[in-house]
Design a protein around this motif. Structure first.
Motif, mmCIF file in Angstrom:
data_model
loop_
_atom_site.group_PDB
_atom_site.id
_atom_site.type_symbol
_atom_site.label_atom_id
_atom_site.label_comp_id
_atom_site.label_asym_id
_atom_site.label_seq_id
_atom_site.Cartn_x
_atom_site.Cartn_y
_atom_site.Cartn_z
ATOM 1 N N GLY A 199 40.615 33.122 37.640
ATOM 2 C CA GLY A 199 39.751 33.553 36.347
ATOM 3 C C GLY A 199 41.155 33.777 35.392
ATOM 4 O O GLY A 199 42.142 33.604 34.102
ATOM 5 N N PHE A 200 42.171 34.869 35.658
ATOM 6 C CA PHE A 200 43.130 34.980 34.899
ATOM 7 C C PHE A 200 43.917 34.792 35.013
ATOM 8 O O PHE A 200 45.690 33.858 33.953
ATOM 9 N N LEU A 202 43.219 30.879 34.351
ATOM 10 C CA LEU A 202 43.231 30.017 33.917
ATOM 11 C C LEU A 202 43.434 29.456 33.013
ATOM 12 O O LEU A 202 43.657 28.240 32.624
ATOM 13 N N PRO A 203 44.015 29.579 31.732
ATOM 14 C CA PRO A 203 45.133 29.657 30.392
ATOM 15 C C PRO A 203 46.018 28.760 30.919
ATOM 16 O O PRO A 203 46.390 28.153 30.131
ATOM 17 N N LYS A 327 40.299 28.942 24.536
ATOM 18 C CA LYS A 327 41.077 29.296 23.721
ATOM 19 C C LYS A 327 41.814 30.881 24.172
ATOM 20 O O LYS A 327 42.174 31.694 23.838
ATOM 21 N N LEU A 328 41.395 31.105 25.970
ATOM 22 C CA LEU A 328 41.870 31.970 26.455
ATOM 23 C C LEU A 328 43.569 32.408 26.540
ATOM 24 O O LEU A 328 44.064 31.106 26.504
ATOM 25 N N VAL A 329 44.595 33.406 26.492
ATOM 26 C CA VAL A 329 45.586 33.322 25.773
ATOM 27 C C VAL A 329 46.513 33.919 27.429
ATOM 28 O O VAL A 329 45.563 33.860 28.441
ATOM 29 N N ARG A 330 47.853 33.415 27.350
ATOM 30 C CA ARG A 330 48.414 33.727 28.424
ATOM 31 C C ARG A 330 48.996 35.189 28.774
ATOM 32 O O ARG A 330 50.032 35.057 27.150
ATOM 33 N N LEU A 331 48.482 35.881 29.505
ATOM 34 C CA LEU A 331 48.366 36.884 29.252
ATOM 35 C C LEU A 331 49.770 37.385 29.610
ATOM 36 O O LEU A 331 51.189 37.889 28.485
ATOM 37 N N SER A 333 54.266 36.632 30.672
ATOM 38 C CA SER A 333 55.139 35.430 29.577
ATOM 39 C C SER A 333 54.436 33.819 30.384
ATOM 40 O O SER A 333 55.094 32.707 30.639
ATOM 41 N N ASP A 351 49.411 38.978 38.615
ATOM 42 C CA ASP A 351 48.447 39.441 37.115
ATOM 43 C C ASP A 351 48.369 41.337 38.564
ATOM 44 O O ASP A 351 47.417 41.361 39.104
ATOM 45 N N SER A 353 48.764 44.277 36.784
ATOM 46 C CA SER A 353 47.325 45.605 36.741
ATOM 47 C C SER A 353 45.734 45.317 37.111
ATOM 48 O O SER A 353 45.395 45.949 36.982
ATOM 49 N N GLY A 354 45.717 43.562 36.902
ATOM 50 C CA GLY A 354 44.540 43.425 37.888
ATOM 51 C C GLY A 354 44.276 43.791 39.095
ATOM 52 O O GLY A 354 42.895 44.084 39.131
ATOM 53 N N SER B 266 37.534 37.267 38.271
ATOM 54 C CA SER B 266 37.571 36.212 37.455
ATOM 55 C C SER B 266 37.285 36.688 36.410
ATOM 56 O O SER B 266 38.083 37.650 35.102
ATOM 57 N N MET B 270 39.538 37.864 33.146
ATOM 58 C CA MET B 270 39.042 36.820 31.834
ATOM 59 C C MET B 270 39.044 38.178 30.754
ATOM 60 O O MET B 270 39.440 37.892 29.200
ATOM 61 N N ARG B 272 40.584 40.894 29.253
ATOM 62 C CA ARG B 272 41.587 40.010 29.653
ATOM 63 C C ARG B 272 42.136 39.873 28.428
ATOM 64 O O ARG B 272 43.416 39.975 27.910
ATOM 65 N N LEU B 273 41.987 38.275 28.974
ATOM 66 C CA LEU B 273 43.047 37.205 28.308
ATOM 67 C C LEU B 273 41.765 36.689 26.794
ATOM 68 O O LEU B 273 41.940 35.398 26.118
#
Lengths: 397, 402
Positions: A199-200, A202-203, A327-331, A333, A351, A353-354, B266, B270, B272-273
């Motif tokens: 999921g992380f 995805l963007p 629309k999910l943002v790239r957390l 850079s 990720d 922190s994840g 996920s 997500m 957080r996104l």
């Protein structure tokens, strides 16, 4: 088609042009063949227009260079066809060709004749474009066979295909890599990546935008002589790598897969397709769906099957999935220069922190280690080796 | 061939293949591992403090029964110092709830915990049977879900307890993640995965200690511990959006057992996104949204496999989205053409702004939380959902009586 009839005498006039008989259903509107193909073309041209703004021509009057990912399935075929139409259109108006295309088919298996024949068909059909097949004589095949499951192989093939396409785009000095994902494919991708624990990232996968491409030097290691993207798989990238930036674009993100399949059935002289392609099973063959054992299925295939049904009944739900997750943002850079660590396998930013927040890990590796290990002791040192959660999962099963 | 030995103790015969990772364990080790994992979840997430009074939302079903059993075991084994109470909601559904309540009553004796039962009739003046009589079977789960959410909090308040734990498991959370993706509901996606909802400012906080536990393992645990639970589904539960997500999850689990946990991961990431502006924040989108909106985490609230959403929700949503698309074609989106400083718009690709988690989460929680003017329950609207629904019901009742 009774195109010459005046509108009044038509049985069911097209709601758009009112001049022809409506023979198709396009997003619950009855339309004619011409309006349908125009509608699909417009979806693509709009994105190509946006892309043109993003990518200035390299030299005045010179065409842009794009690399297209080719799967030999219907969506990338439709993309090639639409791009060709676009060039035709420009040339017919005595304008210069807006871009040149190198389409790359990545094949994890040793060369097979069926694919070669189809690529030859593409070359004859679209002589202006270059078609290339990327395989490595079965070295990759052996590596893939060592993976524990069909789902694992599918995950890794998907990742490597992306790496190879990006590497091709970089080596062709292309301004963008174009991928033929339909709305449906993007929705599938969203849920499949979610189900893989990705999921992380995805963007980076879903959205149009720039990604870092790690380019390593030609073979310095003794392991293999294959080109860079194939090898790093389970290892962190070697020290002497450098990164380049590449723009990824999805020009067909606004068209459903079923629409593209219909589109291809309507155009003159459509490109050849690989009939064994997975996307064909998504088309209609329901009986075929039930018999496959789950052992032989991948997460991607489960999603393709699922969305084939959803697309048929509820196309707007599919579109909504693609739109909202887009629309999910790239957390992070994702910029390797900013000391951001990237996953050694998929290339997405790690990720950390994840990983730190994650509490669901315990017990998974009970077979290898005594239980009682603290949180995120996720296995045999891989964690420190710089592989993300999703890739860890993909490699293990 | 010698029988396979347990992967943990390596002495007893392995009888259980763990659904989560397919490791082979003996019965004793399975039970211990299952408990250890819940303990790990509790300690690493710091769910409780010593001396805390905690109400266990108990339906009599497998999840809440296992939760009560595990919490009692862990509380004694690790000296949590918790004061555990069973809290049950009586929706007033004959042939379902009256039977499951009997189970809860037995559990109270078995686990030596006090039991409090709060009825919809005393809270709202309506039993679910009466609601169904009035509005029919379609859509009644909306009422039940909204009512239950408040009922648990109110029950806890009556007991002077500020923490309610529920039996939501990993399958439930994964299902909610996929469901919210399918619905395109980013705001809810970001809320649904957190282990604790509510905070010090809210009167009652909720948590899900079984968030990482597989449903199949919960069933195994209940079976091997010979727990007394009630396994009939609610008689009113219809087919739903959730059902679609659930069957998808079952397929994924067969392909890769870790998939459920992977989806939870996920979902957490997500969350957080999610950009500041949620797609569902526009009030014009969703006529049907008002009754379905919930105060916090929208996670399968009732013990039912099917959830609380009215049937053919997917069809309704599809239709609605299609209408929205048509309307969008006629309007100019001002927001789209103005550059926003907070989020990468679709057209802005080269430089995607870097945002920190703090900013993202702050914006998402932008809904202003107040209190219902009628009942005082927390609500982002003037009148909370339960009261709104009750208004509708009472209007009907008045007419019937005349």
């Amino acid at each position: 088609m009774a195109s010459s009839n005046p509108a009044g005498s038509l049985l069911k006039p097209c709601v758009k042009c009112r001049a022809q008989e409506a023979t198709l259903d396009s997003r619950s509107q009855a339309v004619c063949r011409d309006c349908f193909t125009k509608f699909i073309a417009a979806k693509c041209i709009k994105q190509i227009g946006l892309l043109a703004k993003e990518t200035p021509t390299p030299h005045y009057g010179q065409p842009r260079r794009f690399v297209v990912g080719l799967s030999l399935g219907p969506c990338s075929a439709a993309l090639v066809h639409l791009l060709n139409e676009n060039v035709d259109f420009q040339l017919a108006r005595s304008r210069p060709a807006p871009f040149t295309i190198t389409a790359v088919y990545v094949d994890p298996h040793p060369a097979r004749k069926a694919e070669d024949d189809i690529l030859e068909g593409y070359r004859q059909r679209y002589p202006r474009f270059t078609f290339k097949r990327d395989d490595d004589d079965g070295k990759l095949d052996a590596m893939l066979n060592s993976l524990p499951s069909a789902a694992s192989r599918s995950d890794i093939v998907r990742l490597l295909t992306r790496h190879i396409l990006l590497a091709e785009a970089v080596s062709h000095d292309a301004q963008a890599l174009l991928l033929g994902h339909s709305t449906t494919a993007l929705a599938e991708l969203t849920l499949a990546e979610t189900a893989k624990g990705r999921g992380f990232s995805l963007p980076w996968v879903m959205r149009d935008g720039v990604v870092d491409v790690v380019v390593s030097r030609p073979p310095s290691s003794s392991l293999t002589s294959s080109p860079s993207p194939n090898q790093p798989a389970l290892l962190p990238p070697p020290k002497e790598t450098k990164t380049k930036k590449m723009l990824i674009y999805h020009p067909l993100r606004d068209a459903l897969r079923k629409e593209l399949i219909t589109y291809l059935s309507l155009v003159d002289n459509p490109p050849p397709l690989l009939t064994t392609h997975i996307h064909h099973t998504a088309d209609n063959d329901k009986a075929d769906k039930k018999v496959v054992s789950h052992k032989d299925l991948s997460i991607d295939e489960v999603m393709i099957r699922y969305f084939a049904d959803v697309e048929k009944e509820y196309p707007s739900v599919v579109a909504n999935v693609a739109r909202t997750t887009g629309k999910l943002v790239r957390l992070l850079s994702g910029d390797s220069s900013s000391s951001q660590k990237l996953c050694g396998l998929c290339g997405a930013p790690l990720d950390e922190s994840g990983d730190e927040r994650w509490r669901g890990e315990l017990g998974i590796q009970i077979q290898e280690e005594d239980h009682g290990e603290g949180e995120d002791g996720s296995g045999s040192g891989n964690k420190k080796g710089g592989v993300c959660y999703g890739c860890e999962r993909s490699v293990r099963g | 061939m010698a029988p396979a030995l347990c992967a943990v103790c390596k002495t007893a015969r392995a009888l259980i293949k763990r659904p989560k990772n397919h490791s082979k364990l003996c019965k004793t080790c399975f039970i211990e591992v299952f408990e250890d994992e819940v303990h790990h979840t509790i300690t690493s997430s710091q769910l409780f403090f010593p001396g805390e009074r905690v109400a266990i939302g108990a339906s009599g079903g497998k999840d809440s029964t296992v939760l009560a059993s595990v919490l009692k075991t862990l509380n004694e084994r690790h000296n949590y110092g918790l004061d555990l109470v069973l809290l049950s909601i009586d929706e007033g559904i004959k042939g379902y709830r009256d039977d499951s309540l009997e189970t809860v009553k037995r559990n109270a004796v078995q686990y030596d915990m006090p039991l409090k039962v709060v009825g919809y009739d005393e809270l709202y003046g309506w039993t679910m049977d009466q609601v169904v009589e009035t509005i029919g079977k379609k859509g009644n789960c909306t009422y039940c879900g909204v009512f239950r959410r408040q009922a648990l909090d109110r029950g806890a308040k009556m007991l002077g307890i500020k923490h309610v734990v529920t039996g939501h498991n990993a399958d439930d959370v994964a299902e909610t993640v996929l469901m919210n993706l399918l619905r395109g509901d980013m705001a809810r996606l970001s809320r649904s995965t957190s282990i604790v909802t509510g905070n010090n400012s809210s009167e009652v906080k909720r948590s899900k200690p079984l968030k990482y536990s597989y449903e199949k393992e919960i069933v195994l645990y209940a079976h091997h511990k010979k727990l007394d639970y009630f396994s009939t589904e609610c008689i009113y539960s219809p087919e739903a959006f959730r059902g679609s997500a659930r069957s998808l999850i079952k397929q994924l689990e067969r392909v890769r057992p870790s998939a459920i946990l992977d989806i939870v991961r996920s979902g957490e990431d997500m969350a957080r996104l999610v950009p500041g502006e949620s797609p569902s924040s526009c009030s014009c989108k969703g006529k049907s949204k008002a009754p379905a909106e919930v105060a916090e985490d929208d996670i399968g609230g009732c013990g039912s496999q099917n959830g609380r959403n009215p049937g053919n929700e997917m069809a309704v949503m599809d239709k609605q989205l299609r209408e929205n698309e048509e309307h969008e074609a006629h309007e100019i989106d001002v927001a789209k053409s103005t550059p926003r400083n907070e989020g990468g718009t679709a057209n802005k690709k080269w430089e995607l702004p870097v945002r920190t988690a703090a900013v993202a989460s702050k914006v998402v929680k932008g809904q202003v939380l107040g209190n219902c003017k009628r009942c005082g329950y927390m609500s982002s609207q003037d009148i909370c959902q339960a009261c709104t629904l009750l208004d509708g019901l009472n209007k009907n009742r008045a007419q019937i009586q005349i």
